[in-house]
Design an enzyme around this catalytic site. Structure first.
Site, mmCIF file in Angstrom:
data_model
loop_
_atom_site.group_PDB
_atom_site.id
_atom_site.type_symbol
_atom_site.label_atom_id
_atom_site.label_comp_id
_atom_site.label_asym_id
_atom_site.label_seq_id
_atom_site.Cartn_x
_atom_site.Cartn_y
_atom_site.Cartn_z
ATOM 1 N N HIS A 1 1.029 10.327 5.035
ATOM 2 C CA HIS A 1 0.530 9.373 4.048
ATOM 3 C C HIS A 1 1.538 8.250 3.795
ATOM 4 C CE1 HIS A 1 -3.063 8.975 1.601
ATOM 5 N NE2 HIS A 1 -2.335 8.457 0.640
ATOM 6 N N HIS B 1 -9.891 1.841 -0.432
ATOM 7 C CA HIS B 1 -9.815 2.295 -1.821
ATOM 8 C C HIS B 1 -11.111 1.974 -2.549
ATOM 9 C CE1 HIS B 1 -5.121 2.138 -1.859
ATOM 10 N NE2 HIS B 1 -5.582 3.281 -1.390
ATOM 11 N N ARG C 1 0.594 5.179 5.516
ATOM 12 C CA ARG C 1 -0.437 4.427 4.772
ATOM 13 C C ARG C 1 0.229 3.515 3.749
ATOM 14 N NH1 ARG C 1 -5.875 4.669 3.707
ATOM 15 N NH2 ARG C 1 -6.605 4.702 1.560
ATOM 16 N N TYR D 1 1.099 -0.662 -5.473
ATOM 17 C CA TYR D 1 1.976 -1.191 -4.427
ATOM 18 C C TYR D 1 2.672 -2.467 -4.880
ATOM 19 C CZ TYR D 1 -0.376 2.110 -1.374
ATOM 20 O OH TYR D 1 -0.871 3.259 -0.817
ATOM 21 N N ARG E 1 -5.895 7.322 6.558
ATOM 22 C CA ARG E 1 -5.485 8.671 6.188
ATOM 23 C C ARG E 1 -5.348 9.512 7.455
ATOM 24 N NH1 ARG E 1 -9.624 6.945 2.835
ATOM 25 N NH2 ARG E 1 -9.033 6.647 0.642
ATOM 26 N N LYS F 1 -13.091 9.017 2.703
ATOM 27 C CA LYS F 1 -13.546 9.961 1.688
ATOM 28 C C LYS F 1 -15.001 9.683 1.340
ATOM 29 C CE LYS F 1 -9.108 10.895 -0.584
ATOM 30 N NZ LYS F 1 -8.360 10.817 -1.855
#
Length: 339
Positions: free
Chosen positions: A263, A289, A266, A298, A164, A189
């Site tokens: 992003h 993730h 990414r 994806y 990120r 995160k």
């Protein structure tokens, strides 16, 4: 008679931010700021709509009807998208879950506000760069200047790790390991730590860059700095990527048709790994993730993979004799007609 201060709202807001979020939950600074901005907007809206001084507002003023009116205000007057509206509602939900446990006399009010649902949002297509487009973006960078070499190292790291934007600009020199095996430590995160391997080419670029910048690889010195010598921001990263994409679009016209942002790099890394045969579970760990379900999108994003799947299905369909139509079975139709 003048009301006593601080009132229930003031005490609850103070303890929510100073004790609950930071000490008990340990949420990130970005989460605290997002929740703060939401409550500022909400309190200003309620005070204006009810013709009150914000300093005199109490919890009773924030009714479910007031919250719904606030959400409509965000969309209709501030022109927020549904996703932004949902982010604000999530912050309000978090606050009133805290209210429900610390002000039980407001339980009914909290439950009604917690019952306000999120709006469904449209899932847009994923914009990403193909391998030749990534190469075009990197090749357009003028590496004869110090800023060009910094930008090359920055974007090489971005496309290698799929990190990120905030994770990239938060990197310090000590987060890099350029000896074998080369790797970088990222903090994502929820302050979750993960280690991402570096490709040999990326490690070589970063080694040259760190030597030129005279970085102490054991220090907390920012890895990427702006022209003023301060830590690069995610907005600065976005600006650099945008300028490089614009320059590369001259030789690679397909870039001009895409709406790209940090992003997107990414997404590009994820698609590159997927096309290389890397399993979705491994890509999920690579990107940091929480759930592999986030990574599954994806698998349906690449058109070429869809075409190959259709081609395989078409070949199979041609070899199968179609069954007789169900309409030939009149007994079923007659039975259905009697219902």
């Amino acid at each position: 008679m003048r009301s006593s201060y601080p009132n229930t709202l003031a005490r609850t807001v103070r303890s929510f931010f100073s004790e609950y979020l930071t000490e008990q939950r340990g949420v990130s600074r970005h989460t605290v700021l997002s929740y703060r901005d939401t409550l500022i907007l909400l309190l200003r809206f309620v005070a204006t709509s009810q013709h009150h001084d914000p300093a005199t507002l109490d919890l009773t003023a924030i009714s479910p009807e007031a919250v719904l009116a606030f959400l409509n205000y965000l969309e209709q007057e501030r022109h927020n998208k549904t996703s932004s509206r949902n982010v604000r509602l999530a912050a309000i939900h978090a606050f009133f879950r805290y209210v429900a446990t610390h002000a039980p006399e407001r339980m009914e009010q909290a439950q009604r506000i917690l019952g306000i649902p999120f709006k469904r949002t449209r899932t847009g297509t994923i914009d990403y760069l193909e391998e030749d487009e990534i190469r075009a973006v990197l090749e357009c960078i003028d590496r004869s200047t110090s800023h060009g070499r910094r930008n090359y190292a920055l974007l090489s790291m971005l496309f290698n790790t799929g990190a990120r934007a905030q994770e990239i600009v938060d990197l310090n020199a000590c987060d890099l390991q350029l000896d074998t095996p080369p790797q970088v430590t990222l903090f994502g995160k929820g302050r979750k730590r993960r280690i991402c391997p570096l490709w040999p080419q990326t490690a070589q670029v970063l080694k040259q860059f760190s030597e030129e910048a005279q970085l102490d690889m054991r220090s907390n010195t920012p890895l990427f700095r702006n022209q003023r010598g301060q830590r690069l921001t995610r907005f600065g990263l976005g600006y650099i990527l945008s300028k490089c994409v614009q320059s590369a679009a001259v030789k690679c016209p397909s870039l001009a048709k895409k709406r790209l942002h940090p992003h997107s790099a990414r997404h590009s890394t994820a698609m590159l790994l997927l096309k290389s045969g890397v399993a979705l579970v491994d890509i999920s760990h690579w990107l940091g993730h929480v759930s592999v379900n986030t990574t599954n999108r994806y698998a349906s994003a690449d058109l070429e993979m869809k075409r190959q799947a259709i081609a395989r299905a078409g070949a199979l369909a041609n070899s199968v004799t179609p069954p007789r139509s169900w309409r030939c079975d009149t007994s079923v139709i007659e039975w259905l007609a009697t219902l």
